[in-house]
Motif scaffolding. Structure first.
Motif, PDB file in Angstrom:
ATOM      1  N   ARG A  11      -0.980  29.414  34.011  1.00 22.78           N
ATOM      2  CA  ARG A  11      -1.593  30.714  34.333  1.00 22.78           C
ATOM      3  C   ARG A  11      -1.343  31.077  35.794  1.00 22.78           C
ATOM      4  NH1 ARG A  11      -5.581  33.445  31.578  1.00 22.78           N
ATOM      5  NH2 ARG A  11      -5.343  34.916  33.284  1.00 22.78           N
ATOM      6  N   LEU A  12      -1.504  30.097  36.677  1.00 19.05           N
ATOM      7  CA  LEU A  12      -1.296  30.357  38.107  1.00 19.05           C
ATOM      8  C   LEU A  12       0.168  30.688  38.402  1.00 19.05           C
ATOM      9  CD1 LEU A  12      -3.639  27.582  39.492  1.00 19.05           C
ATOM     10  CD2 LEU A  12      -3.944  30.041  39.799  1.00 19.05           C
ATOM     11  N   TRP A  39      -8.299  20.728  42.644  1.00 19.06           N
ATOM     12  CA  TRP A  39      -7.390  21.807  42.214  1.00 19.06           C
ATOM     13  C   TRP A  39      -6.968  22.651  43.417  1.00 19.06           C
ATOM     14  CZ3 TRP A  39      -4.304  22.258  38.436  1.00 19.06           C
ATOM     15  CH2 TRP A  39      -4.635  21.854  37.134  1.00 19.06           C
ATOM     16  N   PHE A  55     -11.333  28.294  40.536  1.00 20.90           N
ATOM     17  CA  PHE A  55     -11.043  27.230  39.570  1.00 20.90           C
ATOM     18  C   PHE A  55     -12.205  26.995  38.597  1.00 20.90           C
ATOM     19  CE2 PHE A  55      -7.957  26.505  42.924  1.00 20.90           C
ATOM     20  CZ  PHE A  55      -6.814  26.516  42.157  1.00 20.90           C
ATOM     21  N   ALA A 100     -10.285  24.347  30.390  1.00 20.65           N
ATOM     22  CA  ALA A 100      -8.903  24.433  29.905  1.00 20.65           C
ATOM     23  C   ALA A 100      -8.146  23.172  30.315  1.00 20.65           C
ATOM     24  CB  ALA A 100      -8.226  25.652  30.502  1.00 20.65           C
ATOM     25  N   TYR A 113      -2.509  24.371  31.042  1.00 21.95           N
ATOM     26  CA  TYR A 113      -2.895  25.777  30.869  1.00 21.95           C
ATOM     27  C   TYR A 113      -3.176  26.414  32.229  1.00 21.95           C
ATOM     28  CZ  TYR A 113      -5.908  29.719  29.318  1.00 21.95           C
ATOM     29  OH  TYR A 113      -6.487  30.948  29.107  1.00 21.95           O
ATOM     30  N   THR A 114      -3.944  25.715  33.057  1.00 18.92           N
ATOM     31  CA  THR A 114      -4.317  26.225  34.376  1.00 18.92           C
ATOM     32  C   THR A 114      -3.086  26.454  35.252  1.00 18.92           C
ATOM     33  OG1 THR A 114      -6.414  25.044  34.221  1.00 18.92           O
ATOM     34  CG2 THR A 114      -5.728  25.723  36.424  1.00 18.92           C
ATOM     35  N   TYR A 126      -0.088  18.351  38.207  1.00 17.84           N
ATOM     36  CA  TYR A 126      -1.292  17.717  37.651  1.00 17.84           C
ATOM     37  C   TYR A 126      -1.476  16.303  38.220  1.00 17.84           C
ATOM     38  CZ  TYR A 126      -5.141  16.762  34.579  1.00 17.84           C
ATOM     39  OH  TYR A 126      -6.399  16.462  34.122  1.00 17.84           O
ATOM     40  N   PHE A 144     -11.278  28.543  35.313  1.00 21.75           N
ATOM     41  CA  PHE A 144     -10.328  27.802  34.473  1.00 21.75           C
ATOM     42  C   PHE A 144     -10.981  26.582  33.827  1.00 21.75           C
ATOM     43  CE2 PHE A 144      -7.161  29.739  37.432  1.00 21.75           C
ATOM     44  CZ  PHE A 144      -6.401  30.392  36.474  1.00 21.75           C
ATOM     45  N   GLU A 145     -12.220  26.311  34.189  1.00 23.53           N
ATOM     46  CA  GLU A 145     -12.873  25.092  33.734  1.00 23.53           C
ATOM     47  C   GLU A 145     -12.866  24.991  32.213  1.00 23.53           C
ATOM     48  OE1 GLU A 145     -16.917  24.684  34.987  1.00 23.53           O
ATOM     49  OE2 GLU A 145     -17.178  22.929  33.710  1.00 23.53           O
ATOM     50  N   THR A 185     -12.913  21.301  41.365  1.00 17.65           N
ATOM     51  CA  THR A 185     -12.436  22.536  42.013  1.00 17.65           C
ATOM     52  C   THR A 185     -11.800  22.226  43.366  1.00 17.65           C
ATOM     53  OG1 THR A 185     -14.635  22.998  42.923  1.00 17.65           O
ATOM     54  CG2 THR A 185     -14.067  24.061  40.836  1.00 17.65           C
ATOM     55  N   CYS A 214      -5.264  30.645  47.163  1.00 14.02           N
ATOM     56  CA  CYS A 214      -6.305  30.560  46.133  1.00 14.02           C
ATOM     57  C   CYS A 214      -7.628  30.181  46.795  1.00 14.02           C
ATOM     58  CB  CYS A 214      -5.936  29.523  45.078  1.00 14.02           C
ATOM     59  SG  CYS A 214      -5.590  27.885  45.755  1.00 14.02           S
TER      60      CYS A 214
END
Ligand code: CA
Length: 242
Positions: A71-72, A41, A57, A63, A67-68, A90, A60-61, A38, A52
Motif C-alpha cells: 500500500r505504501l 514500522w 501505521f 493487515a 499488504y502494508t 519486513y 494498517f494494524e 508503529t 510518514c
C-alpha cells in the motif's frame, strides 16, 4: 446505548445474539504492543526516504506486513513492491521491533479473560500475527486460557484482515454461527474483518485514532479501554446470554 446496539445487530442479521464464544484480537487488545509496532514500522519506512508519521501505521494494524508495504509503495511510488522489497523491508521492521522492550499485557486483559472463562464461554484468539514466540507469551501471561485448537494465526489463513476469513475460521474452530460470538478488536481493518464475518463487534479504542474510524469500519459498540469493557461486562453479557 448498548441495548440499542444489540437490537440493531439482531434486526440486521435477523438472528438473536446467543453468546457461546468471545473472539479476541491480540495486539492492542491483549498486549499493549501497538506502540512498538508503529515505532518499528516508522523506522523501517522512513529510512527508505518515504515521509510518514508513526500514527498512520495504526490504520494498517491487523493487515499483513506485505499488504502494508505494498500500500505504501502504491501511494508513494505508484507501483507494487516486489517480493524482494517486501521481504527486505519486513525484515528491517522485525529487526527494529525485536530491539524494543517486550510489550506488557494490556491492563485488565487478564481480568476480562477470567470473566469470559468463568461464564463458561470459549475464548478464541484471532490474530494476524505469525510470531513464533506468540504462544509462549500467551501461556506466560494468560496461562491455560486459549486452547491450542482455538487460535487463529497468520499460519491458518490465506486472506488476512480486513478479509472475513480469520474471524470465519475462528467461528468454525468452535462450530458456531456468527450470532453465537462477539469480537473484541482495536483496529479498523480488524473491525472490518469481524463485521464482514457477520459477528457483533466491540471496538476497544486503545490507540490514538478517532472513534469514528472504528465505528465507520462497522463496530457495533465502542469502549475507550479494556478496563471500560471489563467494568461493563456483566451488564453486557447478561443482555445477550438470556
Ligand atoms: Ca489489534
Amino acid at each position: 446505548m448498548i441495548e440499542e446496539a444489540i437490537e440493531q445487530y439482531q434486526q440486521h442479521s435477523q438472528a438473536k445474539l446467543k453468546l457461546k464464544a468471545v473472539l479476541f484480537d491480540m495486539d492492542g487488545v491483549l498486549f499493549d504492543s501497538m506502540p512498538n509496532h508503529t515505532l518499528s514500522w516508522y523506522q523501517a519506512i522512513s529510512e527508505l526516504g518515504i515521509e510518514c508519521s508513526r500514527d498512520e501505521f495504526y490504520l494498517f494494524e491487523g493487515a499483513t506486513g506485505a499488504y502494508t508495504i505494498n500500500r505504501l509503495f502504491n501511494i508513494n511510488y505508484g507501483r507494487d513492491a516486489s517480493e524482494e522489497e517486501k521481504e527486505q523491508i519486513y525484515k528491517r521492521k522485525t529487526m527494529f521491533f525485536n530491539a524494543l522492550p517486550k510489550a506488557k499485557p494490556m491492563p485488565f486483559a487478564f481480568d476480562i479473560l477470567e470473566k469470559v472463562k468463568q461464564a463458561g464461554l470459549i475464548p478464541v484468539l484471532v490474530t494476524g500475527s505469525g510470531q513464533k514466540s506468540l504462544i509462549d507469551r500467551l501461556n506466560i501471561h494468560f496461562p491455560g486460557v486459549f486452547a491450542s485448537d482455538k487460535m487463529v494465526t497468520a499460519f491458518d489463513v490465506i486472506q488476512g484482515k480486513p478479509h472475513p476469513e480469520p474471524y470465519l475460521k475462528g467461528l468454525s474452530k468452535c462450530g458456531i454461527k456468527p450470532y453465537e460470538a462477539i469480537v473484541i478488536e482495536n483496529a479498523p481493518l480488524g473491525v472490518k474483518s469481524a463485521f464482514s464475518a457477520g459477528i457483533f463487534t466491540i471496538a476497544v479504542n486503545t490507540g490514538p485514532i478517532d472513534d469514528q474510524i472504528l465505528l465507520d469500519a462497522g463496530a457495533n459498540y465502542l469502549f475507550d479501554s479494556i478496563e471500560q469493557l471489563y467494568l461493563r461486562w456483566d451488564q453486557f453479557s447478561h443482555l445477550i446470554s438470556s
